[in-house]
Scaffold this motif. Structure first.
Motif, short mmCIF file in Angstrom:
data_model
loop_
_atom_site.label_atom_id
_atom_site.label_comp_id
_atom_site.label_asym_id
_atom_site.label_seq_id
_atom_site.Cartn_x
_atom_site.Cartn_y
_atom_site.Cartn_z
N ASN A 1 42.77 39.92 48.18
CA ASN A 1 42.38 41.31 48.75
C ASN A 1 43.06 42.67 47.64
O ASN A 1 42.45 43.50 47.31
N ILE A 2 44.36 42.53 47.46
CA ILE A 2 44.97 43.75 46.98
C ILE A 2 44.59 44.51 45.68
O ILE A 2 44.68 44.85 44.65
N THR A 3 45.14 42.52 44.69
CA THR A 3 44.19 42.92 43.39
C THR A 3 43.15 43.57 42.96
O THR A 3 43.15 43.75 41.64
N TYR A 4 42.19 43.99 43.91
CA TYR A 4 40.81 44.29 43.84
C TYR A 4 41.47 46.16 43.95
O TYR A 4 40.51 46.87 42.62
N ASP A 5 42.34 46.69 44.15
CA ASP A 5 43.36 47.81 43.93
C ASP A 5 43.22 47.93 42.27
O ASP A 5 43.59 47.53 41.44
N LYS A 6 43.63 49.76 42.54
CA LYS A 6 43.88 49.96 40.82
C LYS A 6 45.70 49.47 40.40
O LYS A 6 46.32 48.94 41.37
N THR A 7 45.72 49.23 39.36
CA THR A 7 46.33 47.97 39.38
C THR A 7 47.74 48.82 38.98
O THR A 7 49.09 48.51 38.98
N GLU A 8 47.51 50.60 38.82
CA GLU A 8 49.02 50.98 39.33
C GLU A 8 49.30 51.11 40.58
O GLU A 8 50.53 51.50 40.73
N ASN A 9 48.39 50.94 41.31
CA ASN A 9 48.94 50.95 42.94
C ASN A 9 49.45 49.04 42.83
O ASN A 9 50.62 49.51 43.83
N PHE A 10 48.70 48.66 42.52
CA PHE A 10 49.57 46.91 42.85
C PHE A 10 50.64 47.26 41.97
O PHE A 10 51.43 46.28 42.37
N PHE A 11 51.15 48.13 40.87
CA PHE A 11 51.95 47.72 40.40
C PHE A 11 53.68 47.90 41.71
O PHE A 11 54.82 48.38 41.70
N THR A 12 53.13 49.24 42.03
CA THR A 12 53.69 50.33 43.36
C THR A 12 53.77 49.39 44.53
O THR A 12 54.66 49.34 44.74
N PHE A 13 53.15 48.56 44.45
CA PHE A 13 52.70 47.53 45.76
C PHE A 13 53.75 46.05 45.48
O PHE A 13 54.66 45.89 46.32
N PHE A 14 53.83 45.82 44.03
CA PHE A 14 54.73 45.05 43.71
C PHE A 14 56.34 45.38 44.06
O PHE A 14 56.92 44.21 44.38
N SER A 15 56.20 46.65 43.37
CA SER A 15 58.01 47.47 43.54
C SER A 15 57.98 46.82 44.96
O SER A 15 59.73 46.72 45.38
N THR A 16 57.19 47.38 45.93
CA THR A 16 58.00 47.48 47.19
C THR A 16 58.32 46.58 48.12
O THR A 16 58.73 46.22 48.69
N LEU B 1 41.30 37.28 17.24
CA LEU B 1 41.78 38.21 17.83
C LEU B 1 41.56 38.72 18.92
O LEU B 1 41.99 38.75 19.51
N LYS B 2 39.63 38.66 19.34
CA LYS B 2 39.17 38.81 20.59
C LYS B 2 39.89 37.94 21.17
O LYS B 2 40.04 38.73 22.96
N GLY B 3 40.03 36.86 21.76
CA GLY B 3 39.82 35.87 22.68
C GLY B 3 41.17 35.73 22.41
O GLY B 3 41.69 35.75 23.76
N LEU B 4 42.42 35.84 21.48
CA LEU B 4 43.85 36.22 21.96
C LEU B 4 44.17 37.52 22.73
O LEU B 4 44.69 37.30 23.73
N PHE B 5 43.41 38.38 22.98
CA PHE B 5 43.76 39.56 23.47
C PHE B 5 43.47 40.04 24.96
O PHE B 5 43.74 40.55 25.73
N ALA B 6 42.21 39.35 25.08
CA ALA B 6 41.61 38.70 26.38
C ALA B 6 43.02 37.64 27.06
O ALA B 6 42.74 37.79 28.55
N TYR B 7 43.69 37.34 26.28
CA TYR B 7 44.35 36.41 26.59
C TYR B 7 45.65 36.74 27.02
O TYR B 7 45.86 36.10 28.56
N VAL B 8 45.94 37.50 26.71
CA VAL B 8 47.47 37.94 26.54
C VAL B 8 47.57 39.07 27.51
O VAL B 8 48.27 39.05 28.76
N VAL B 9 46.41 39.75 28.06
CA VAL B 9 46.24 40.54 28.88
C VAL B 9 46.09 40.24 30.33
O VAL B 9 46.43 40.81 31.15
N SER B 10 45.25 39.57 30.42
CA SER B 10 44.98 38.01 31.94
C SER B 10 46.21 37.72 32.11
O SER B 10 46.89 37.19 32.79
N LEU B 11 47.26 36.92 30.89
CA LEU B 11 48.38 36.19 31.12
C LEU B 11 49.56 37.58 32.03
O LEU B 11 50.10 37.00 32.72
N PHE B 12 49.57 38.43 31.01
CA PHE B 12 50.11 39.86 31.94
C PHE B 12 49.93 40.12 33.22
O PHE B 12 50.56 39.31 34.09
N GLU B 13 49.26 40.15 33.83
CA GLU B 13 48.28 40.04 35.02
C GLU B 13 48.76 39.01 35.63
O GLU B 13 49.47 39.31 36.85
#
Length: 217
Positions: free
Chosen positions: A76-91, A12-24
């Motif tokens: 370099n961009i992905t070191y920023d907060k994820t919510e900021n990257f989401f906005t960057f992605f959208s832009t 369960l731990k391994g699958l959780f870590a995998y799906v979050v990483s896969l999502f990102e």
């Protein structure tokens, strides 16, 4: 894989870590592919190339270089907060801002993934600071249950479905056959070279050459 059938805690731990990483990584890869195809979308000066940036981006033989530069830029961009990257992605992709989808619930899931990998699920100061949970929880241990894993997967699927829908609205018409037709029309201006007359098209795919039309001519 039906995770409800999983009984081992480490699975369960391994699958959780995998799906979050896969999502990102799915969002990062989408951005990378887009920027490799449209490198002019990279803000001016962000590649630190000075006068060479325009030359590289407009050189037909520089694709390998562009891919390397885009990869470094996104790292370099992905070191920023994820919510900021989401906005960057959208832009970058010119879609509605999905930063609002990065809710407090998802912040907690990402932070739980981090302490799973780095602190054996033991709550630390960084987890408390980023999730804004009760500081008294410091030192206590979290778990990855089947219910928690299912909720995590559902929330990530919701965000990915929203992204897919936005991309479909914005770029759904940018099909392979549209690109081929535009190249054809650019190369052949003769009234005898009408694209649709020469090619058999079915379900938005070219399935063969229209030899009957050629014989009639």
């Amino acid at each position: 894989l039906d995770f409800n059938q999983i009984e081992k805690d480490y699975l369960l731990k391994g699958l959780f870590a995998y799906v979050v990483s896969l999502f990102e990584s799915s969002i990062i890869e989408c951005t990378e592919r887009f920027l490799c195809a449209c490198p002019q979308k990279i803000p001016a000066g962000k590649l630190s190339l000075g006068k060479q940036q325009d030359i590289l981006l407009n050189n037909a033989f520089s694709q390998d270089i562009i891919e390397l530069l885009v990869n470094e830029y996104l790292s370099n961009i992905t070191y920023d907060k994820t919510e900021n990257f989401f906005t960057f992605f959208s832009t970058i992709l010119s879609i509605d801002d999905i930063g609002n989808l990065y809710t407090k619930v998802f912040v907690e899931k990402k932070e739980r993934r981090n302490i799973l990998l780095h602190n054996n699920l033991t709550i630390d100061n960084k987890y408390i600071r980023n999730t804004k949970c009760d500081p008294k929880l410091w030192g206590s241990k979290l778990t990855i249950s089947k219910k928690y894993l299912g909720e995590s997967i559902d929330s990530m699927k919701m965000i990915l479905n929203k992204i897919e829908s936005s991309l479909q609205i914005k770029y759904g018409s940018y099909t392979k056959i549209k690109a081929i037709k535009e190249i054809w029309d650019y190369l052949f201006s003769s009234p005898l070279m009408i694209f649709e007359q020469h090619w058999i098209i079915k379900n938005d795919k070219i399935i063969g050459y229209n030899s009957d039309h050629l014989n009639s001519m």
